[in-house]
Motif scaffolding. Structure first.
Motif, PDB file in Angstrom:
ATOM      1  N   SER A   1       0.827  -1.199   0.000  1.00  0.00           N
ATOM      2  CA  SER A   1       0.000   0.000   0.000  1.00  0.00           C
ATOM      3  C   SER A   1       0.862   1.250   0.000  1.00  0.00           C
ATOM      4  O   SER A   1       2.074   1.205   0.239  1.00  0.00           O
ATOM      5  CB  SER A   1      -0.925  -0.006   1.222  1.00  0.00           C
ATOM      6  OG  SER A   1      -2.015   0.870   1.044  1.00  0.00           O
ATOM      7  N   ALA A   2       0.219   2.372  -0.279  1.00  0.00           N
ATOM      8  CA  ALA A   2       0.901   3.666  -0.362  1.00  0.00           C
ATOM      9  C   ALA A   2       0.485   4.548   0.796  1.00  0.00           C
ATOM     10  O   ALA A   2      -0.630   4.443   1.308  1.00  0.00           O
ATOM     11  CB  ALA A   2       0.564   4.353  -1.692  1.00  0.00           C
TER      12      ALA A   2
ATOM     13  N   GLN B   1      -8.646  -1.005  -2.649  1.00  0.00           N
ATOM     14  CA  GLN B   1      -7.960  -1.850  -1.679  1.00  0.00           C
ATOM     15  C   GLN B   1      -8.733  -1.890  -0.358  1.00  0.00           C
ATOM     16  O   GLN B   1      -8.812  -2.940   0.296  1.00  0.00           O
ATOM     17  CB  GLN B   1      -6.536  -1.366  -1.449  1.00  0.00           C
ATOM     18  CG  GLN B   1      -5.686  -2.318  -0.632  1.00  0.00           C
ATOM     19  CD  GLN B   1      -4.231  -1.918  -0.620  1.00  0.00           C
ATOM     20  OE1 GLN B   1      -3.877  -0.866  -0.109  1.00  0.00           O
ATOM     21  NE2 GLN B   1      -3.378  -2.762  -1.193  1.00  0.00           N
ATOM     22  N   GLY B   2      -9.320  -0.783   0.013  1.00  0.00           N
ATOM     23  CA  GLY B   2     -10.154  -0.769   1.216  1.00  0.00           C
ATOM     24  C   GLY B   2     -11.323  -1.731   1.115  1.00  0.00           C
ATOM     25  O   GLY B   2     -11.700  -2.385   2.100  1.00  0.00           O
ATOM     26  N   ARG B   3     -11.886  -1.847  -0.075  1.00  0.00           N
ATOM     27  CA  ARG B   3     -12.977  -2.807  -0.271  1.00  0.00           C
ATOM     28  C   ARG B   3     -12.466  -4.241  -0.123  1.00  0.00           C
ATOM     29  O   ARG B   3     -13.166  -5.116   0.407  1.00  0.00           O
ATOM     30  CB  ARG B   3     -13.624  -2.598  -1.631  1.00  0.00           C
ATOM     31  CG  ARG B   3     -14.421  -1.292  -1.746  1.00  0.00           C
ATOM     32  CD  ARG B   3     -15.336  -1.294  -2.952  1.00  0.00           C
ATOM     33  NE  ARG B   3     -14.598  -1.219  -4.209  1.00  0.00           N
ATOM     34  CZ  ARG B   3     -14.323  -0.093  -4.853  1.00  0.00           C
ATOM     35  NH1 ARG B   3     -14.725   1.073  -4.363  1.00  0.00           N
ATOM     36  NH2 ARG B   3     -13.663  -0.110  -6.000  1.00  0.00           N
TER      37      ARG B   3
ATOM     38  N   LEU C   1      -8.194   1.842   4.560  1.00  0.00           N
ATOM     39  CA  LEU C   1      -8.242   0.422   4.871  1.00  0.00           C
ATOM     40  C   LEU C   1      -9.191   0.079   6.013  1.00  0.00           C
ATOM     41  O   LEU C   1      -9.718  -1.029   6.057  1.00  0.00           O
ATOM     42  CB  LEU C   1      -6.831  -0.094   5.185  1.00  0.00           C
ATOM     43  CG  LEU C   1      -5.790   0.140   4.086  1.00  0.00           C
ATOM     44  CD1 LEU C   1      -4.473  -0.526   4.435  1.00  0.00           C
ATOM     45  CD2 LEU C   1      -6.295  -0.330   2.724  1.00  0.00           C
ATOM     46  N   ASP C   2      -9.407   1.008   6.932  1.00  0.00           N
ATOM     47  CA  ASP C   2     -10.351   0.773   8.032  1.00  0.00           C
ATOM     48  C   ASP C   2     -10.826   2.112   8.566  1.00  0.00           C
ATOM     49  O   ASP C   2     -10.452   2.526   9.666  1.00  0.00           O
ATOM     50  CB  ASP C   2      -9.709  -0.062   9.138  1.00  0.00           C
ATOM     51  CG  ASP C   2     -10.685  -0.363  10.274  1.00  0.00           C
ATOM     52  OD1 ASP C   2     -11.903  -0.384  10.018  1.00  0.00           O
ATOM     53  OD2 ASP C   2     -10.227  -0.556  11.413  1.00  0.00           O
ATOM     54  N   ARG C   3     -11.656   2.761   7.792  1.00  0.00           N
ATOM     55  CA  ARG C   3     -12.123   4.096   8.174  1.00  0.00           C
ATOM     56  C   ARG C   3     -12.960   4.063   9.448  1.00  0.00           C
ATOM     57  O   ARG C   3     -13.037   5.057  10.173  1.00  0.00           O
ATOM     58  CB  ARG C   3     -12.920   4.724   7.029  1.00  0.00           C
ATOM     59  CG  ARG C   3     -12.044   5.157   5.846  1.00  0.00           C
ATOM     60  CD  ARG C   3     -12.870   5.782   4.742  1.00  0.00           C
ATOM     61  NE  ARG C   3     -13.675   6.882   5.237  1.00  0.00           N
ATOM     62  CZ  ARG C   3     -14.710   7.404   4.576  1.00  0.00           C
ATOM     63  NH1 ARG C   3     -15.071   6.902   3.414  1.00  0.00           N
ATOM     64  NH2 ARG C   3     -15.379   8.413   5.081  1.00  0.00           N
ATOM     65  N   ALA C   4     -13.571   2.924   9.736  1.00  0.00           N
ATOM     66  CA  ALA C   4     -14.364   2.811  10.972  1.00  0.00           C
ATOM     67  C   ALA C   4     -13.480   2.747  12.204  1.00  0.00           C
ATOM     68  O   ALA C   4     -13.976   2.900  13.328  1.00  0.00           O
ATOM     69  CB  ALA C   4     -15.250   1.573  10.906  1.00  0.00           C
TER      70      ALA C   4
ATOM     71  N   SER D   1      -3.270  -5.993  -3.719  1.00  0.00           N
ATOM     72  CA  SER D   1      -3.882  -6.818  -2.669  1.00  0.00           C
ATOM     73  C   SER D   1      -3.667  -8.283  -3.010  1.00  0.00           C
ATOM     74  O   SER D   1      -3.871  -8.710  -4.151  1.00  0.00           O
ATOM     75  CB  SER D   1      -5.383  -6.537  -2.566  1.00  0.00           C
ATOM     76  OG  SER D   1      -5.621  -5.204  -2.164  1.00  0.00           O
ATOM     77  N   LEU D   2      -3.265  -9.055  -2.006  1.00  0.00           N
ATOM     78  CA  LEU D   2      -3.052 -10.491  -2.150  1.00  0.00           C
ATOM     79  C   LEU D   2      -3.945 -11.206  -1.146  1.00  0.00           C
ATOM     80  O   LEU D   2      -3.747 -11.077   0.068  1.00  0.00           O
ATOM     81  CB  LEU D   2      -1.592 -10.852  -1.893  1.00  0.00           C
ATOM     82  CG  LEU D   2      -0.553 -10.178  -2.791  1.00  0.00           C
ATOM     83  CD1 LEU D   2       0.856 -10.485  -2.289  1.00  0.00           C
ATOM     84  CD2 LEU D   2      -0.702 -10.625  -4.234  1.00  0.00           C
ATOM     85  N   ALA D   3      -4.933 -11.930  -1.636  1.00  0.00           N
ATOM     86  CA  ALA D   3      -5.889 -12.644  -0.783  1.00  0.00           C
ATOM     87  C   ALA D   3      -5.527 -14.124  -0.771  1.00  0.00           C
ATOM     88  O   ALA D   3      -5.373 -14.736  -1.830  1.00  0.00           O
ATOM     89  CB  ALA D   3      -7.316 -12.442  -1.293  1.00  0.00           C
TER      90      ALA D   3
END
Length: 278
Positions: free
Chosen positions: A9-10, A41-43, A137-140, A273-275
């Motif tokens: 990520s950046a 990427q956040g999704r 990545l996790d705005r919450a 992203s690597l899942a």
């Protein structure tokens, strides 16, 4: 499962502000692809249903030991030291994961690596750790986070070993653990935020990304010293070494999504992203 997901990520200020992330306000359209890639990427992070995120940022810098931050609550207000006019007064409040952090630190120390486990509400976090999480990545701010430093005294091999210890600790934890390598690829900085890398360095960046997308992790690790000498990635490529150590130690295959590539002051920035595959 060792690692549920890995993210390159950046964190550069031109991408990681709330104005850019939420409102899409950018100083130049040259920044649009990476900004949109970070949104995507956040999704991917949301889809991964992670229990905890380990963040290895090129701006969380230590000199001799690698610091693993196990503080149970990461709470503060961030103004970026090098860019206070862009990133200022950003509040963050994330849970930590002391158990996972302590295990990572203990595994490193047990292998003879210099290691410090932080548990201190005053331990400062950098914008390379906070801003990608807060903005994309996790705005919450609900996902537990374990920051891990890059260490100036650690070479690529030691950084790779830390990645291996992260993967083993993740596997033993029974949790769905993600790892973020927060930093640029080629990193020959110049003044002029919209400027990109030289063509020859951009080509090296693309070669590395193609290896990651093709699952050629061992080949990427073997090539990383040459890449680091030629392209001069951020922090000497230590974040890339840690990422590859974790991937290879996990002994898993990952489905790759290459979201974007773009410039920032002469650097090249990939969002990948690597899942983990079932």
């Amino acid at each position: 499962m060792s690692l549920a997901a890995v993210y390159l990520s950046a964190h550069t200020p031109r991408y990681c502000t709330l104005e850019a992330a939420v409102e899409g306000k950018l100083a130049s359209e040259a920044f649009r692809p990476v900004r949109d890639g970070l949104v995507a990427q956040g999704r991917e992070v949301a889809k991964a249903r992670l229990d905890v995120m380990v963040v290895n940022s090129c701006h969380l810098i230590t000199t001799f030991p690698t610091v693993v931050d196990g503080t149970p609550r990461h709470r503060g207000v961030l103004t970026a030291q090098e860019a206070p006019e862009i990133i200022h007064g950003v509040a963050y409040d994330y849970p930590g994961d002391y158990e996972l952090a302590a295990d990572i630190a203990a595994r490193g120390k047990g292998a003879g690596l210099q290691s410090v486990l932080a548990n201190d509400v005053h331990y400062p976090l950098d914008y390379g750790t906070v801003m990608p999480m807060v903005c994309y990545l996790d705005r919450a701010q609900s996902m537990p986070m374990v920051p891990v430093s890059v260490c100036l005294a650690a070479d690529l091999n030691e950084s790779f070993e830390w990645g291996r210890h992260i993967a083993v600790a993740a596997r033993e934890s029974g949790k769905r653990v993600g790892l973020v390598a927060s930093g640029s690829v080629s990193h020959k900085l110049v003044r002029g935020p919209e400027k990109g890398p030289k063509p020859e360095d951009e080509e090296l960046d693309h070669r590395l990304a193609k290896m990651l997308a093709a699952g050629q992790y061992a080949e990427a690790w073997a090539w990383l010293p040459e890449f680091s000498r030629a392209a001069q990635p951020e922090m000497g490529g230590r974040h890339l070494a840690m990422m590859l150590g974790a991937i290879l130690e996990s002994r898993q295959r990952f489905s790759a999504t290459v979201h974007a590539y773009g410039p920032s002051s002469g650097s090249g920035n990939y969002v990948i992203s690597l899942a983990a595959e079932a």
